[in-house]
Scaffold this motif. Structure first.
Motif, PDB file in Angstrom:
ATOM      1  N   TRP A  88      -3.605 -14.414  49.935  1.00  0.00           N
ATOM      2  CA  TRP A  88      -2.461 -13.587  50.299  1.00  0.00           C
ATOM      3  C   TRP A  88      -1.391 -13.195  48.953  1.00  0.00           C
ATOM      4  CZ3 TRP A  88      -5.492 -17.334  51.476  1.00  0.00           C
ATOM      5  CH2 TRP A  88      -6.284 -17.901  52.979  1.00  0.00           C
ATOM      6  N   VAL A  89      -0.736 -12.168  49.358  1.00  0.00           N
ATOM      7  CA  VAL A  89       0.577 -11.904  47.868  1.00  0.00           C
ATOM      8  C   VAL A  89       1.345 -11.415  48.973  1.00  0.00           C
ATOM      9  CG1 VAL A  89       0.836 -10.024  46.738  1.00  0.00           C
ATOM     10  CG2 VAL A  89      -1.268 -10.405  47.603  1.00  0.00           C
ATOM     11  N   ALA A  90       2.579 -12.043  47.813  1.00  0.00           N
ATOM     12  CA  ALA A  90       3.942 -12.382  48.583  1.00  0.00           C
ATOM     13  C   ALA A  90       4.632 -11.421  47.589  1.00  0.00           C
ATOM     14  CB  ALA A  90       4.645 -14.187  48.174  1.00  0.00           C
ATOM     15  N   THR A 120      -5.151   1.647  43.085  1.00  0.00           N
ATOM     16  CA  THR A 120      -5.730   2.866  41.945  1.00  0.00           C
ATOM     17  C   THR A 120      -6.383   1.584  40.940  1.00  0.00           C
ATOM     18  OG1 THR A 120      -4.754   4.436  42.862  1.00  0.00           O
ATOM     19  CG2 THR A 120      -5.582   4.970  40.986  1.00  0.00           C
ATOM     20  N   LEU A 121      -5.377   1.559  40.296  1.00  0.00           N
ATOM     21  CA  LEU A 121      -5.767   0.454  38.937  1.00  0.00           C
ATOM     22  C   LEU A 121      -6.743  -0.508  39.151  1.00  0.00           C
ATOM     23  CD1 LEU A 121      -5.758  -0.493  36.121  1.00  0.00           C
ATOM     24  CD2 LEU A 121      -3.216  -2.058  36.708  1.00  0.00           C
ATOM     25  N   ALA A 122      -6.778  -1.060  40.008  1.00  0.00           N
ATOM     26  CA  ALA A 122      -7.850  -2.272  40.805  1.00  0.00           C
ATOM     27  C   ALA A 122      -9.479  -1.567  41.272  1.00  0.00           C
ATOM     28  CB  ALA A 122      -7.181  -3.079  41.294  1.00  0.00           C
ATOM     29  N   GLY A 123      -9.210  -0.823  41.106  1.00  0.00           N
ATOM     30  CA  GLY A 123     -10.415   0.169  41.457  1.00  0.00           C
ATOM     31  C   GLY A 123     -11.126   0.533  40.373  1.00  0.00           C
ATOM     32  N   ALA A 124     -10.860   0.991  39.393  1.00  0.00           N
ATOM     33  CA  ALA A 124     -10.436   1.749  37.910  1.00  0.00           C
ATOM     34  C   ALA A 124     -11.039   0.568  37.852  1.00  0.00           C
ATOM     35  CB  ALA A 124      -9.782   2.759  37.826  1.00  0.00           C
ATOM     36  N   THR A 125     -10.593  -0.328  37.596  1.00  0.00           N
ATOM     37  CA  THR A 125     -10.895  -1.786  36.017  1.00  0.00           C
ATOM     38  C   THR A 125     -12.257  -2.359  36.203  1.00  0.00           C
ATOM     39  OG1 THR A 125      -8.545  -2.534  36.929  1.00  0.00           O
ATOM     40  CG2 THR A 125     -10.018  -3.469  35.465  1.00  0.00           C
ATOM     41  N   MET A 126     -12.353  -2.464  34.952  1.00  0.00           N
ATOM     42  CA  MET A 126     -14.152  -2.580  34.893  1.00  0.00           C
ATOM     43  C   MET A 126     -14.393  -3.924  35.261  1.00  0.00           C
ATOM     44  SD  MET A 126     -15.281  -0.104  31.631  1.00  0.00           S
ATOM     45  CE  MET A 126     -13.949  -0.367  30.521  1.00  0.00           C
ATOM     46  N   ILE A 152      -0.865  -9.146  41.484  1.00  0.00           N
ATOM     47  CA  ILE A 152      -2.243  -8.810  41.660  1.00  0.00           C
ATOM     48  C   ILE A 152      -2.909  -8.242  41.143  1.00  0.00           C
ATOM     49  CG2 ILE A 152      -1.169  -6.378  42.226  1.00  0.00           C
ATOM     50  CD1 ILE A 152      -3.594  -8.444  44.323  1.00  0.00           C
ATOM     51  N   GLN A 153      -3.561  -7.580  39.634  1.00  0.00           N
ATOM     52  CA  GLN A 153      -4.003  -7.819  38.829  1.00  0.00           C
ATOM     53  C   GLN A 153      -4.475  -8.332  38.087  1.00  0.00           C
ATOM     54  OE1 GLN A 153      -4.932  -4.673  39.368  1.00  0.00           O
ATOM     55  NE2 GLN A 153      -3.182  -3.895  40.307  1.00  0.00           N
ATOM     56  N   ALA A 154      -3.791  -9.867  38.289  1.00  0.00           N
ATOM     57  CA  ALA A 154      -4.244 -10.836  37.417  1.00  0.00           C
ATOM     58  C   ALA A 154      -5.281 -11.468  38.409  1.00  0.00           C
ATOM     59  CB  ALA A 154      -2.800 -11.457  37.143  1.00  0.00           C
ATOM     60  N   LEU A 155      -5.107 -11.433  39.793  1.00  0.00           N
ATOM     61  CA  LEU A 155      -5.500 -11.829  41.283  1.00  0.00           C
ATOM     62  C   LEU A 155      -6.875 -11.573  40.842  1.00  0.00           C
ATOM     63  CD1 LEU A 155      -3.914 -12.630  44.097  1.00  0.00           C
ATOM     64  CD2 LEU A 155      -4.340 -14.685  42.397  1.00  0.00           C
ATOM     65  N   PHE A 165       3.952 -17.907  42.658  1.00  0.00           N
ATOM     66  CA  PHE A 165       3.845 -18.497  43.830  1.00  0.00           C
ATOM     67  C   PHE A 165       2.524 -18.356  44.449  1.00  0.00           C
ATOM     68  CE2 PHE A 165       4.203 -17.496  48.422  1.00  0.00           C
ATOM     69  CZ  PHE A 165       4.108 -18.465  49.221  1.00  0.00           C
ATOM     70  N   ASN A 166       1.905 -16.698  43.662  1.00  0.00           N
ATOM     71  CA  ASN A 166       0.780 -16.302  44.697  1.00  0.00           C
ATOM     72  C   ASN A 166      -0.698 -17.025  44.149  1.00  0.00           C
ATOM     73  OD1 ASN A 166       1.575 -14.230  46.234  1.00  0.00           O
ATOM     74  ND2 ASN A 166       2.239 -12.342  44.748  1.00  0.00           N
ATOM     75  N   HIS A 167      -0.512 -17.272  42.668  1.00  0.00           N
ATOM     76  CA  HIS A 167      -1.391 -18.133  42.072  1.00  0.00           C
ATOM     77  C   HIS A 167      -1.811 -19.408  42.781  1.00  0.00           C
ATOM     78  CE1 HIS A 167      -2.485 -20.931  38.780  1.00  0.00           C
ATOM     79  NE2 HIS A 167      -3.730 -19.780  38.540  1.00  0.00           N
ATOM     80  N   ALA A 168      -0.164 -20.331  43.105  1.00  0.00           N
ATOM     81  CA  ALA A 168      -0.944 -21.110  43.577  1.00  0.00           C
ATOM     82  C   ALA A 168      -0.844 -21.552  44.812  1.00  0.00           C
ATOM     83  CB  ALA A 168       1.095 -22.041  43.350  1.00  0.00           C
TER      84      ALA A 168
END
Length: 526
Positions: free
Chosen positions: A134-136, A162-168, A184-187, A211-214
């Motif tokens: 869940w992302v705030a 797009t970046l998430a899909g392209a990341t190895m 989101i990229q850190a998740l 917040f999103n990490h917690a």
């Protein structure tokens, strides 16, 4: 209900996070789609919320409907409804955490969300199961009805996807998420890394990321740092750098937002990142980021990119894929619309900003602007061996990151082998590769032969009879040299010429994923 100050940060104590996770547990991407239906989901993709509101309200007090109305659609609920939706976490704690505002203490008093909170999902490491998050982030214009604030924190959007899909997703030790935004990229990186350093110039963005990490409690350790670009990590090295940077070109006199304008002028931010990111890459480390680049009148699309690579502090392998191209006017319209500046809302303001865009581009003789995915790698040893800049505006089948990872491994495999060594190997055709033939119905032989890839970048190779015959015979039984010899005899071509042609074609076919060395797929022959 009166508006509240938006500078109130979101917070979530670690001991309270499990209660909120429990309340949201059944609120997934699939659950929302099933509840709202296709019509509403399609409308939401166009930033139209009415069909979704109609569908959600019709579901009454179902928790999925209430949470969707409250946090995604910006609808008001009664305090009693919100309490039912939030379970043990409750409205009082949601207010204290900066998630909600309430008109009063009564059960019938109105409650509304101060943030956008929604489910997202990613495929698990096995490629089958999904991981739900869940992302705030800040609420969008479709909900607030107002133009975005300058420090707006964006949620999961098209560029971040797009970046998430392209990341190895190769397992690594340390990852740098540069310009993390809501995190989101850190998740995503937490699914394959031990530790994440996430930076951003925006304190508001870092609050959302914390917040999103917690809330999601990823296994990887996060270190959140405030600062511009690489400044917070000078002297450190990372195995992977990912960045959806503020790459949007924003001339003076046009709307500016922290999440999309890096303040460098023109495409200077992307230029700076490409020149300097090698300084924080460990040997063998990879940087992947999105970017815009300007294309001057009469210039090749990749001219500026080549110059930035040449000026890199550290020599790097490079693979850049341009995914889109807009002329100057289209670019201005796109980003003015993204900022909520339209002729319907503010004709004079729209025209002034539009003219500012065109004046800026014309002054620098910019004809078009490219958008794409940049993959850079610091060689583990020796000099760079890869510089590939290409255009690909078509659809991509499946996550691009998996294809990039396998292609880089294939490049490394073939680049150190002489032609004779390549011909001594056995090869297998990838399962997604097909052969298509075209010609007049009255002709026995086809005029065109295409070898087409179903996955990856969906490439197609025009083949002659020899190359088509070679690929068709690659089943792992014969070496490439043996197949070349048979084709030379069959087609009455000198063996040397046939072998040289096959070896040259082999390199591209292996790197692009049409063929794979049999030795990489099965135990070595004895």
């Amino acid at each position: 209900m009166s508006d509240l100050h938006r500078d109130r940060p979101v917070t979530l104590a670690d001991d309270l996070a499990p209660r909120l996770r429990d309340a949201l547990a059944g609120w997934t991407v699939d659950a929302v789609a099933d509840a709202l239906g296709d019509r509403a989901i399609r409308a939401m993709s166009r930033e139209q919320t009415v069909p979704a509101l109609v569908a959600a309200r019709a579901l009454g007090d179902a928790p999925v409907a209430l949470l969707t109305r409250l946090f995604i659609l910006g609808d008001e609920l009664t305090r009693d409804q919100a309490d039912r939706a939030l379970g043990e976490f409750g409205v009082a704690q949601a207010i204290a955490s900066g998630l909600l505002a309430a008109a009063g203490q009564g059960g019938d008093d109105a409650v509304r969300a101060l943030v956008d909170l929604r489910p997202t999902a990613v495929a698990g490491s096995d490629g089958e199961a999904t991981v739900d998050w869940w992302v705030a982030s800040d609420q969008g214009e479709a909900v607030t009805g107002r133009r975005l604030a300058g420090d707006h924190v964006l949620g999961v959007g098209g560029a971040s996807a797009t970046l998430a899909g392209a990341t190895m997703r190769t397992p690594v030790d340390r990852v740098l998420d540069l310009g993390t935004g809501c995190g989101i990229q850190a998740l995503h990186a937490s699914t394959h890394a031990r530790a994440i350093v996430a930076t951003d110039i925006s304190r508001r963005a870092l609050n959302f990321a914390a917040f999103n990490h917690a809330l999601n409690a990823p296994a990887a350790h996060w270190d959140l740092r405030e600062g511009s670009m690489l400044e917070p990590v000078v002297g450190e090295l990372f195995d992977l750098v990912v960045s959806n940077p503020p790459f949007v070109i924003t001339p003076p006199g046009t709307p500016s937002f922290e999440y999309r304008d890096g303040g460098h002028g023109g495409d200077g931010l992307v230029a700076s990142l490409m020149r300097h990111v090698g300084s924080v890459l460990a040997p063998g480390g990879v940087a992947q980021h999105l970017g815009n680049w300007e294309i001057g009148r009469g210039a090749a699309w990749d001219e500026r990119l080549e110059s930035w690579l040449d000026a890199s502090q550290v020599p790097l392998d490079a693979w850049i894929i341009q995914r889109d191209l807009l002329d100057a006017a289209e670019y201005a319209e796109t980003w003015l619309r993204d900022a909520g500046v339209t002729p319907e809302r503010d004709r004079a303001g729209f025209r002034a900003a539009y003219e500012a865009y065109l004046a800026d581009f014309d002054a620098r003789r910019v004809e078009a602007i490219g958008f794409g995915v940049v993959t850079l790698r610091r060689p583990a040893s020796g000099r760079p061996t890869l510089r590939r800049l290409e255009e690909h505006e078509g659809a991509v089948a499946g996550p691009l990151g998996a294809h990039l990872a396998s292609a880089l491994a294939a490049h490394d495999w073939q680049v150190g082998r002489a032609d004779d060594a390549l011909l001594e190997e056995r090869y297998v055709v990838a399962p997604d590769v097909t052969k298509e033939t075209y010609g007049r119905a009255t002709e026995h032989e086809p005029e065109h032969i295409l070898i087409r890839q179903g996955g990856g970048l969906g490439r197609s190779v025009r083949a002659d009879t020899a190359l088509a015959g070679f690929v068709s015979t690659c089943d792992g039984e014969l070496t490439a040299g043996q197949i070349a010899g048979a084709l030379a005899a069959l087609l009455d071509v000198p063996m040397g010429a046939m072998a040289a042609g096959i070896a040259t074609a082999l390199r591209d076919l292996v790197v692009d994923g049409f063929l794979a060395p049999a030795s990489a797929l099965q135990p070595a022959r004895v």
